[in-house]
Design a protein around this motif. Structure first.
Motif, mmCIF file in Angstrom:
data_model
loop_
_atom_site.group_PDB
_atom_site.id
_atom_site.type_symbol
_atom_site.label_atom_id
_atom_site.label_comp_id
_atom_site.label_asym_id
_atom_site.label_seq_id
_atom_site.Cartn_x
_atom_site.Cartn_y
_atom_site.Cartn_z
ATOM 1 N N LYS A 27 0.806 -1.215 0.035
ATOM 2 C CA LYS A 27 0.263 -0.162 0.039
ATOM 3 C C LYS A 27 0.965 1.402 -0.058
ATOM 4 N N LYS A 28 1.910 1.278 0.518
ATOM 5 C CA LYS A 28 2.806 2.403 0.766
ATOM 6 C C LYS A 28 3.735 2.273 -0.322
ATOM 7 N N LEU A 29 4.138 1.264 -1.042
ATOM 8 C CA LEU A 29 4.909 1.206 -2.146
ATOM 9 C C LEU A 29 4.140 1.760 -3.424
ATOM 10 N N SER A 30 3.060 1.568 -3.377
ATOM 11 C CA SER A 30 2.162 1.948 -4.584
ATOM 12 C C SER A 30 2.008 3.531 -4.823
ATOM 13 N N LYS A 31 2.327 3.933 -3.635
ATOM 14 C CA LYS A 31 2.141 5.716 -3.557
ATOM 15 C C LYS A 31 3.444 6.240 -4.038
ATOM 16 N N SER A 32 4.637 5.432 -3.736
ATOM 17 C CA SER A 32 5.976 5.838 -4.257
ATOM 18 C C SER A 32 6.511 5.606 -5.396
ATOM 19 N N PHE A 33 5.799 4.267 -5.622
ATOM 20 C CA PHE A 33 6.491 3.621 -7.100
ATOM 21 C C PHE A 33 5.503 2.972 -7.385
#
Length: 264
Positions: A201-207
């Motif tokens: 969930k966090k990765l989808s926002k940054s990459f």
């Protein structure tokens, strides 16, 4: 109606593929294939398979792989690939495809509990109470399917008779400590998978490049899993693949993993 139903149809196909993976992988494991070797092959082939798609679809995306993104992908590989798969396939070896599939239904419950603890999911009000009640029903149903030993349901006789299939059926109805151990390992796999959802969930926002991040995750996980398999299986014969169920199991697992690359 056709276009709107495509996401639902795709999710149904993924679940059917997942059920098939349980059966095929269990058959491969029952021939003596090491679960660690199966996982290593799965990630190695997945990295090779996904790399061309990542390059073709996302070479012009403009996304930059920063140190923060690499760290997130690294932890995604640990929880979502290595730890998740090691626990799952070893658990599958000691249990049965039915038990593994039933316990996978606890994944939404585990994810909800972790998200609630991290203040990512509200639990107040009627909606929150409904989620808590649904979580309880989900866990209770999965436990019932896993540990209930009722009468054997007779089906039509199969024209295919493989010795290791008969062994799988016998093991599934034998019960005992092995089944309990397998169930505990599968639940542990779901916990690792739930942590992966939160990281993703966090990765989808940054990459926001799912093919690239999944290919990198499979590449890193292949190194981790190969190291684990090398330590667990020192025999070269354990790594042999032929035109048999072992090769089918490795390739099928890769296909299922590739279909399940989307973000939560």
């Amino acid at each position: 109606m056709g276009r709107e139903s495509l996401p639902t149809l795709a999710m149904v196909m993924v679940q059917l593929g997942f059920a098939g993976m349980n059966v095929v992988s269990k058959l491969a494991l029952d021939t003596g294939m090491s679960p660690y070797v199966l996982i290593a092959y799965r990630n190695i082939i997945a990295a090779v398979f996904l790399a061309p798609f990542a390059y073709y679809f996302e070479r012009k995306s403009g996304m930059v792989i920063t140190k923060k993104v690499l760290v997130q992908i690294f932890f995604s590989s640990i929880f979502g690939a290595t730890l998740n798969q090691v626990l799952y396939f070893v658990g599958l070896k000691y249990s049965s495809p039915t038990v593994a599939s039933a316990l996978n239904n606890t994944l939404p419950a585990v994810t909800f509990l972790l998200a609630a603890l991290l203040k990512m999911e509200p639990v107040e009000g009627s909606a929150g109470l409904a989620k808590v009640a649904g979580t309880a029903v989900c866990v209770a149903g999965s436990m019932l399917m896993t540990f209930y030993r009722g009468p054997l349901v007779r089906t039509l006789a199969s024209p295919v008779h493989w010795p290791y299939v008969q062994g799988t059926i016998a093991a599934a109805h034998a019960g005992g400590h092995a089944v309990v151990l397998g169930a505990v390992l599968v639940i542990g796999s779901n916990v690792a998978w739930a942590i992966w959802f939160i990281i993703q969930k966090k990765l989808s926002k940054s990459f926001a490049s799912p093919y690239t991040s999944t290919a990198l995750m499979a590449l890193i996980a292949s190194v981790q899993c190969a190291a684990i398999a090398g330590a667990a299986e020192r025999r070269f014969s354990a790594w042999e693949l032929g035109l048999d169920i072992r090769l089918v199991g490795a390739l099928y697992a890769v296909t299922k993993r590739s279909l399940h690359h989307d973000r939560p």
